[in-house]
Design an enzyme around this catalytic site. Structure first.
Site, PDB file in Angstrom:
ATOM      1  N   GLN A 104       0.921  -1.136   0.073  1.00 54.64           N
ATOM      2  CA  GLN A 104       0.075   0.224   0.392  1.00 54.64           C
ATOM      3  C   GLN A 104       0.868   1.430   0.156  1.00 54.64           C
ATOM      4  O   GLN A 104       2.049   1.594   0.641  1.00 54.64           O
ATOM      5  CB  GLN A 104      -0.958  -0.135   1.267  1.00 54.64           C
ATOM      6  CG  GLN A 104      -2.040   1.352   0.910  1.00 54.64           C
ATOM      7  CD  GLN A 104      -2.827   1.110   2.551  1.00 54.64           C
ATOM      8  OE1 GLN A 104      -2.066   1.529   2.831  1.00 54.64           O
ATOM      9  NE2 GLN A 104      -3.894   0.893   1.945  1.00 54.64           N
ATOM     10  N   TYR A 174      -6.305  11.568   3.309  1.00 57.25           N
ATOM     11  CA  TYR A 174      -4.767  11.849   3.118  1.00 57.25           C
ATOM     12  C   TYR A 174      -4.217  12.394   2.067  1.00 57.25           C
ATOM     13  O   TYR A 174      -5.380  12.975   1.569  1.00 57.25           O
ATOM     14  CB  TYR A 174      -4.271  10.732   2.793  1.00 57.25           C
ATOM     15  CG  TYR A 174      -3.714   9.177   3.769  1.00 57.25           C
ATOM     16  CD1 TYR A 174      -4.958   9.263   4.543  1.00 57.25           C
ATOM     17  CD2 TYR A 174      -3.163   8.331   3.712  1.00 57.25           C
ATOM     18  CE1 TYR A 174      -4.687   8.355   5.989  1.00 57.25           C
ATOM     19  CE2 TYR A 174      -2.818   7.575   5.186  1.00 57.25           C
ATOM     20  CZ  TYR A 174      -3.804   7.101   5.981  1.00 57.25           C
ATOM     21  OH  TYR A 174      -3.563   6.472   7.186  1.00 57.25           O
ATOM     22  N   ALA A 349     -10.046  -7.223   7.008  1.00 58.52           N
ATOM     23  CA  ALA A 349      -9.218  -6.996   7.931  1.00 58.52           C
ATOM     24  C   ALA A 349      -8.851  -7.214   9.544  1.00 58.52           C
ATOM     25  O   ALA A 349      -8.347  -8.040  10.036  1.00 58.52           O
ATOM     26  CB  ALA A 349      -9.497  -5.556   8.637  1.00 58.52           C
ATOM     27  N   ARG A 350      -9.955  -6.316  10.759  1.00 55.95           N
ATOM     28  CA  ARG A 350     -10.261  -6.811  11.946  1.00 55.95           C
ATOM     29  C   ARG A 350     -10.479  -9.045  12.103  1.00 55.95           C
ATOM     30  O   ARG A 350      -9.639  -9.369  12.659  1.00 55.95           O
ATOM     31  CB  ARG A 350     -11.693  -6.537  12.467  1.00 55.95           C
ATOM     32  CG  ARG A 350     -11.023  -4.953  13.050  1.00 55.95           C
ATOM     33  CD  ARG A 350     -12.168  -3.881  12.513  1.00 55.95           C
ATOM     34  NE  ARG A 350     -12.690  -4.263  11.928  1.00 55.95           N
ATOM     35  CZ  ARG A 350     -13.955  -3.775  11.863  1.00 55.95           C
ATOM     36  NH1 ARG A 350     -14.812  -2.731  13.539  1.00 55.95           N
ATOM     37  NH2 ARG A 350     -14.759  -3.528  10.835  1.00 55.95           N
TER      38      ARG A 350
END
Length: 425
Positions: A104, A174, A349-350
């Site tokens: 990433q 971002y 993810a989690r």
């Protein structure tokens, strides 16, 4: 647009640009907090090898800043000559387990850690960041050109390091995402105002990446479809931007996300808000601020399985690009629904933080589902080594992950980072 009549099995091979994954599951980018002084550590390698062993088709290394002033943590890996041996060690180790690995890449922009970077955070327009307690300054044209070019350089280095893909960060406000947001972008030049102008940075970044790597590796973009803040970037603008990116030919796949690290950090992380845990890892005066006003800045949103699916389906209907479904992928049922709705891949993810071998278990038994309870106590751990706090993993990792004194005993190199004496380039 073409029709998508066949529903693939999520555990069948999937084509992603020039890459074929062994299955359609991806470990989503979650900042690991396991790099040190811009270098890869053995802990970071082990982190991703666990998911490769656990069965994912691809794991994503997060977050590899394209420039020093784009780091959101001063220890994040930069694309320097010194970092390359460690990055190669990481990709080799993941490949040895049969999985692919993505890097990433991005620039933190207004989310960057100005103090640690010793340079101002850059934004489309000057703005105070209440959460980080700093003020970003407006990026100049020279800043924009430099950061766009840096993405291309980072992508080239990803090829050198053996990565199979890059995931370009266009989300969470971002740098590129902040330019997309009408709330954050108040410019009156060619990068402000209309959506086409606000999308120039994102499109320029992806063009630089495509120009740098051609079709040697896959290019994925993670893009917001909702900032989670009034007046911010939303789905009605995300859809045309997705269509422009498809027409540009710079992408192999698109992953939709949500939330703003500046304006509404918990919007993506549905579930509980661990305020005490956040305050516990923050330095002063941020610690005091979290305790005093954290309940107003960090809002709780109820968790449901596949919570980004309904919005992402609207993007799915508007483009032919392969798409990755993110958000609440915790059961075979959600995975199968994603495939039936035309998504090519799912990102977790989690759920994988709790159980790195979840994909293998689901493949063996389709009734298996994640044990994650969405308490979000994993989120503050990215300051000390990202992990599920409900799992007691008695390994060789130091109890003080992320701190210099913890690395020397558990990782190669005098400061814990890889160097050329430990792994050839």
């Amino acid at each position: 647009m073409s029709t998508r009549n066949e529903t693939p099995d999520v555990f069948s091979p999937g084509r992603l640009g020039p890459l074929t994954l062994r299955n359609r599951t991806i470990k989503a980018a979650t900042y690991e907090g396991l790099s040190h002084r811009g270098r890869v550590t053995q802990d970071l390698v082990d982190f991703h090898v666990a998911y490769a062993k656990g069965g994912v088709g691809m794991t994503t290394v997060a977050y590899l800043a394209v420039a020093k002033d784009g780091r959101t943590d001063r220890h994040q890996v930069l694309w320097t000559d010194e970092a390359m041996p460690g990055l190669r060690a990481l990709t080799d180790a993941v490949h040895a387990e049969g999985a692919a690995v993505s890097a990433q890449i991005g620039h933190g922009g207004p989310v960057a850690e100005a103090r640690g970077n010793r340079s101002p955070a850059l934004a489309p327009s000057a703005r105070t960041n209440v959460i980080a307690m700093n003020r970003s300054q407006a990026a100049t044209r020279a800043d924009i050109d430099r950061i766009v070019a840096a993405h291309g350089h980072a992508a080239s280095r990803a090829v050198e390091a053996g990565f199979d893909a890059v995931e370009v960060h266009l989300g969470h406000n971002y740098f590129a995402s902040a330019f997309l947001s009408p709330k954050l972008n108040r410019r009156d030049d060619e990068f402000g105002g209309s959506l086409r102008n606000r999308a120039k940075v994102a499109r320029g970044i992806l063009q630089a990446v495509r120009d740098a790597v051609g079709d040697r590796i896959a290019i994925v973009a993670k893009m917001n479809m909702d900032d989670g803040a009034p007046g911010g970037f939303w789905l009605d603008e995300a859809i045309p931007v997705a269509q422009w990116l498809e027409a540009d030919g710079t992408l192999d796949a698109l992953e939709m996300t949500a939330g703003s690290s500046l304006l509404n950090p918990m919007y993506l992380f549905k579930g509980d808000v661990p305020l005490d845990e956040f305050a516990g890892v923050m330095p002063q005066p941020i610690k005091a601020g979290v305790k005093a006003v954290g309940h107003r800045l960090l809002k709780a949103y109820p968790y449901t399985d596949g919570f980004l699916l309904e919005d992402a389906k609207q993007v799915r209907a508007a483009v032919d690009l392969p798409m990755v479904l993110l958000g609440g992928v915790s059961s075979r049922e959600v995975m199968d629904t994603a495939m039936a709705e035309g998504f090519g891949f799912v990102a977790m993810a989690r759920a994988l933080l709790r159980e790195p071998d979840l994909v293998n278990r689901m493949q063996a038994d389709e009734t298996s589902r994640s044990l994650c309870i969405h308490c979000n106590k994993c989120m503050p751990t990215n300051y000390t080594g990202t992990r599920c706090v409900l799992v007691d993993r008695r390994t060789t990792r130091s109890a003080s992950w992320g701190k210099p004194e913890g690395y020397a005993a558990t990782t190669p190199g005098p400061s814990g980072e890889w160097d050329a004496s430990h792994h050839g380039s």
